[in-house]
Write an enzyme that holds these catalytic residues in place. Sequence first.
Site, PDB file in Angstrom:
ATOM      1  N   PRO A   9    -136.999 107.169  19.515  1.00  0.00           N
ATOM      2  CA  PRO A   9    -138.308 107.019  18.872  1.00  0.00           C
ATOM      3  C   PRO A   9    -139.129 105.863  19.402  1.00  0.00           C
ATOM      4  O   PRO A   9    -138.615 104.771  19.622  1.00  0.00           O
ATOM      5  CB  PRO A   9    -137.956 106.806  17.397  1.00  0.00           C
ATOM      6  CG  PRO A   9    -136.536 106.400  17.366  1.00  0.00           C
ATOM      7  CD  PRO A   9    -135.887 107.056  18.559  1.00  0.00           C
ATOM      8  N   ASN A  10    -140.403 106.162  19.577  1.00  0.00           N
ATOM      9  CA  ASN A  10    -141.448 105.202  19.985  1.00  0.00           C
ATOM     10  C   ASN A  10    -141.400 104.811  21.451  1.00  0.00           C
ATOM     11  O   ASN A  10    -142.318 104.154  21.937  1.00  0.00           O
ATOM     12  CB  ASN A  10    -141.439 103.942  19.086  1.00  0.00           C
ATOM     13  CG  ASN A  10    -141.774 104.283  17.653  1.00  0.00           C
ATOM     14  OD1 ASN A  10    -142.796 104.918  17.403  1.00  0.00           O
ATOM     15  ND2 ASN A  10    -140.913 103.927  16.721  1.00  0.00           N
ATOM     16  N   ARG A  17    -148.341  99.300  24.493  1.00  0.00           N
ATOM     17  CA  ARG A  17    -148.409  98.217  23.492  1.00  0.00           C
ATOM     18  C   ARG A  17    -147.206  97.303  23.641  1.00  0.00           C
ATOM     19  O   ARG A  17    -146.243  97.662  24.303  1.00  0.00           O
ATOM     20  CB  ARG A  17    -148.389  98.808  22.082  1.00  0.00           C
ATOM     21  CG  ARG A  17    -149.709  99.415  21.690  1.00  0.00           C
ATOM     22  CD  ARG A  17    -149.641  99.910  20.280  1.00  0.00           C
ATOM     23  NE  ARG A  17    -149.859 101.361  20.268  1.00  0.00           N
ATOM     24  CZ  ARG A  17    -149.411 102.206  19.360  1.00  0.00           C
ATOM     25  NH1 ARG A  17    -148.695 101.758  18.345  1.00  0.00           N
ATOM     26  NH2 ARG A  17    -149.671 103.480  19.429  1.00  0.00           N
ATOM     27  N   TYR A  22    -141.707  94.754  25.737  1.00  0.00           N
ATOM     28  CA  TYR A  22    -141.217  95.948  26.441  1.00  0.00           C
ATOM     29  C   TYR A  22    -141.768  96.120  27.852  1.00  0.00           C
ATOM     30  O   TYR A  22    -141.391  97.077  28.541  1.00  0.00           O
ATOM     31  CB  TYR A  22    -141.511  97.193  25.593  1.00  0.00           C
ATOM     32  CG  TYR A  22    -140.834  97.152  24.241  1.00  0.00           C
ATOM     33  CD1 TYR A  22    -139.443  97.118  24.139  1.00  0.00           C
ATOM     34  CD2 TYR A  22    -141.571  97.127  23.058  1.00  0.00           C
ATOM     35  CE1 TYR A  22    -138.814  97.058  22.904  1.00  0.00           C
ATOM     36  CE2 TYR A  22    -140.954  97.068  21.817  1.00  0.00           C
ATOM     37  CZ  TYR A  22    -139.571  97.036  21.748  1.00  0.00           C
ATOM     38  OH  TYR A  22    -138.945  96.978  20.538  1.00  0.00           O
ATOM     39  N   ASN A  74    -131.209 105.178  25.382  1.00  0.00           N
ATOM     40  CA  ASN A  74    -131.870 104.148  24.586  1.00  0.00           C
ATOM     41  C   ASN A  74    -132.294 104.851  23.305  1.00  0.00           C
ATOM     42  O   ASN A  74    -133.303 105.562  23.284  1.00  0.00           O
ATOM     43  CB  ASN A  74    -133.073 103.554  25.313  1.00  0.00           C
ATOM     44  CG  ASN A  74    -133.700 102.416  24.513  1.00  0.00           C
ATOM     45  OD1 ASN A  74    -133.394 102.237  23.333  1.00  0.00           O
ATOM     46  ND2 ASN A  74    -134.583 101.658  25.142  1.00  0.00           N
ATOM     47  N   ALA A  77    -134.782 102.565  17.595  1.00  0.00           N
ATOM     48  CA  ALA A  77    -134.396 102.082  16.266  1.00  0.00           C
ATOM     49  C   ALA A  77    -133.237 102.882  15.660  1.00  0.00           C
ATOM     50  O   ALA A  77    -132.501 102.364  14.810  1.00  0.00           O
ATOM     51  CB  ALA A  77    -135.604 102.108  15.338  1.00  0.00           C
ATOM     52  N   HIS A  80    -129.693 101.450  15.330  1.00  0.00           N
ATOM     53  CA  HIS A  80    -129.291 100.569  14.232  1.00  0.00           C
ATOM     54  C   HIS A  80    -129.065 101.321  12.924  1.00  0.00           C
ATOM     55  O   HIS A  80    -128.611 100.724  11.955  1.00  0.00           O
ATOM     56  CB  HIS A  80    -130.367  99.490  14.022  1.00  0.00           C
ATOM     57  CG  HIS A  80    -130.892  98.929  15.307  1.00  0.00           C
ATOM     58  ND1 HIS A  80    -130.084  98.267  16.209  1.00  0.00           N
ATOM     59  CD2 HIS A  80    -132.140  98.942  15.866  1.00  0.00           C
ATOM     60  CE1 HIS A  80    -130.823  97.898  17.262  1.00  0.00           C
ATOM     61  NE2 HIS A  80    -132.063  98.293  17.076  1.00  0.00           N
ATOM     62  N   ASP A  87    -122.227 110.369  15.683  1.00  0.00           N
ATOM     63  CA  ASP A  87    -121.330 111.527  15.586  1.00  0.00           C
ATOM     64  C   ASP A  87    -121.591 112.515  16.727  1.00  0.00           C
ATOM     65  O   ASP A  87    -120.649 113.123  17.259  1.00  0.00           O
ATOM     66  CB  ASP A  87    -121.506 112.225  14.235  1.00  0.00           C
ATOM     67  CG  ASP A  87    -120.941 111.405  13.076  1.00  0.00           C
ATOM     68  OD1 ASP A  87    -120.218 110.428  13.320  1.00  0.00           O
ATOM     69  OD2 ASP A  87    -121.246 111.757  11.910  1.00  0.00           O
ATOM     70  N   GLU A  98    -125.275 102.696  26.734  1.00  0.00           N
ATOM     71  CA  GLU A  98    -126.354 102.345  25.794  1.00  0.00           C
ATOM     72  C   GLU A  98    -127.224 101.282  26.461  1.00  0.00           C
ATOM     73  O   GLU A  98    -126.684 100.299  26.981  1.00  0.00           O
ATOM     74  CB  GLU A  98    -125.714 101.797  24.513  1.00  0.00           C
ATOM     75  CG  GLU A  98    -126.714 101.261  23.504  1.00  0.00           C
ATOM     76  CD  GLU A  98    -126.017 100.632  22.285  1.00  0.00           C
ATOM     77  OE1 GLU A  98    -124.770 100.755  22.144  1.00  0.00           O
ATOM     78  OE2 GLU A  98    -126.727  99.999  21.491  1.00  0.00           O
ATOM     79  N   HIS A 100    -130.853  98.834  26.100  1.00  0.00           N
ATOM     80  CA  HIS A 100    -132.025  98.335  25.375  1.00  0.00           C
ATOM     81  C   HIS A 100    -132.843  97.475  26.317  1.00  0.00           C
ATOM     82  O   HIS A 100    -132.281  96.628  27.040  1.00  0.00           O
ATOM     83  CB  HIS A 100    -131.608  97.545  24.134  1.00  0.00           C
ATOM     84  CG  HIS A 100    -130.852  98.395  23.180  1.00  0.00           C
ATOM     85  ND1 HIS A 100    -131.458  99.367  22.429  1.00  0.00           N
ATOM     86  CD2 HIS A 100    -129.522  98.482  22.933  1.00  0.00           C
ATOM     87  CE1 HIS A 100    -130.532 100.005  21.737  1.00  0.00           C
ATOM     88  NE2 HIS A 100    -129.354  99.495  22.024  1.00  0.00           N
ATOM     89  N   ARG A 107    -133.239  88.998  18.659  1.00  0.00           N
ATOM     90  CA  ARG A 107    -134.293  89.475  17.753  1.00  0.00           C
ATOM     91  C   ARG A 107    -133.770  89.499  16.304  1.00  0.00           C
ATOM     92  O   ARG A 107    -132.810  88.825  15.989  1.00  0.00           O
ATOM     93  CB  ARG A 107    -134.787  90.847  18.240  1.00  0.00           C
ATOM     94  CG  ARG A 107    -135.347  90.779  19.675  1.00  0.00           C
ATOM     95  CD  ARG A 107    -135.868  92.114  20.160  1.00  0.00           C
ATOM     96  NE  ARG A 107    -137.045  92.525  19.383  1.00  0.00           N
ATOM     97  CZ  ARG A 107    -137.588  93.734  19.468  1.00  0.00           C
ATOM     98  NH1 ARG A 107    -137.065  94.652  20.289  1.00  0.00           N
ATOM     99  NH2 ARG A 107    -138.649  94.037  18.749  1.00  0.00           N
TER     100      ARG A 107
HETATM  101  O1  CA2 Z   1    -135.197  97.063  23.295  1.00  0.00           O
HETATM  102  C1  CA2 Z   1    -135.086  98.282  23.166  1.00  0.00           C
HETATM  103  O2  CA2 Z   1    -135.042  99.058  24.135  1.00  0.00           O
HETATM  104  C2  CA2 Z   1    -135.082  98.921  21.768  1.00  0.00           C
HETATM  105  O3  CA2 Z   1    -134.178 100.009  21.787  1.00  0.00           O
HETATM  106  C3  CA2 Z   1    -136.496  99.386  21.503  1.00  0.00           C
HETATM  107  C4  CA2 Z   1    -136.711  99.943  20.099  1.00  0.00           C
HETATM  108  C5  CA2 Z   1    -136.177  98.965  19.054  1.00  0.00           C
HETATM  109  O4  CA2 Z   1    -136.273  99.544  17.760  1.00  0.00           O
HETATM  110  C6  CA2 Z   1    -134.740  98.552  19.329  1.00  0.00           C
HETATM  111  O5  CA2 Z   1    -134.343  97.611  18.344  1.00  0.00           O
HETATM  112  C7  CA2 Z   1    -134.619  97.935  20.706  1.00  0.00           C
HETATM  113  C8  CA2 Z   1    -138.190 100.170  19.824  1.00  0.00           C
HETATM  114  C9  CA2 Z   1    -138.890 100.988  20.846  1.00  0.00           C
HETATM  115  C10 CA2 Z   1    -140.361 100.837  20.588  1.00  0.00           C
HETATM  116  O6  CA2 Z   1    -141.002 100.951  21.828  1.00  0.00           O
HETATM  117  C11 CA2 Z   1    -142.325 100.601  21.868  1.00  0.00           C
HETATM  118  C12 CA2 Z   1    -142.855 100.460  23.110  1.00  0.00           C
HETATM  119  C13 CA2 Z   1    -144.166 100.093  23.239  1.00  0.00           C
HETATM  120  C14 CA2 Z   1    -144.958  99.899  22.111  1.00  0.00           C
HETATM  121  C15 CA2 Z   1    -144.413 100.045  20.864  1.00  0.00           C
HETATM  122  C16 CA2 Z   1    -143.096 100.407  20.720  1.00  0.00           C
END
Ligand code: CA2
Length: 146
Positions: A9-10, A17, A22, A74, A77, A80, A87, A98, A100, A107
């Site tokens: 997700p995301n 952003r 990131y 990856n 979220a 977590h 599973d 995995e 990140h 964090r």
């Molecule tokens: O650091 C990572 O790769 C994460 O997996 C990224 C997740 C975060 O929830 C994990 O704790 C760590 C979030 C991805 C969100 O990606 C975005 C990228 C650009 C703008 C907004 C969100």
Amino acid sequence: MKLLLINGPNLNLLGTREPATYGHSTLADVERLAAAEAARLGAELAVFQSNHEGALVDRIQAARAEGVAGIVINAGAYTHTSVALRDALAGAALPFVEIHISNVHAREAFRHRSHLSDLAAGVIVGFGVDGYRLAVQGLLAKLATR
Ligand code: CA2
């Protein structure tokens, strides 16, 4: 040898952003760099991104039947929170790495726990999007020893 890269997700928002956390690369850039690393090492890489937990579970389930040898994931979220993804990965019984982008351990505390790490062949955190290249390398190195 076929590998599968899964982004959760995301991660479709990469490069649009939060560049301080990131970076500036887009998801398409990341998928390209990972596929190029796989090709350089003689493997093929399929890619998948979804914001939906069930769709991620479905893709992991399908991987084994498709002859995928290993997964780079990856899970965003869901890392977590998701027992379902854990599973699915356990059920697929395929080696996975995995990854990140950010150093989750530097964090918020809720990002320190992963439901996936203890099942993973390896974990890469905090190297930015270059971590995807390292994850492909690490996964192929693990597969070579099997
Ligand atoms: O650091 C990572 O790769 C994460 O997996 C990224 C997740 C975060 O929830 C994990 O704790 C760590 C979030 C991805 C969100 O990606 C975005 C990228 C650009 C703008 C907004 C969100």
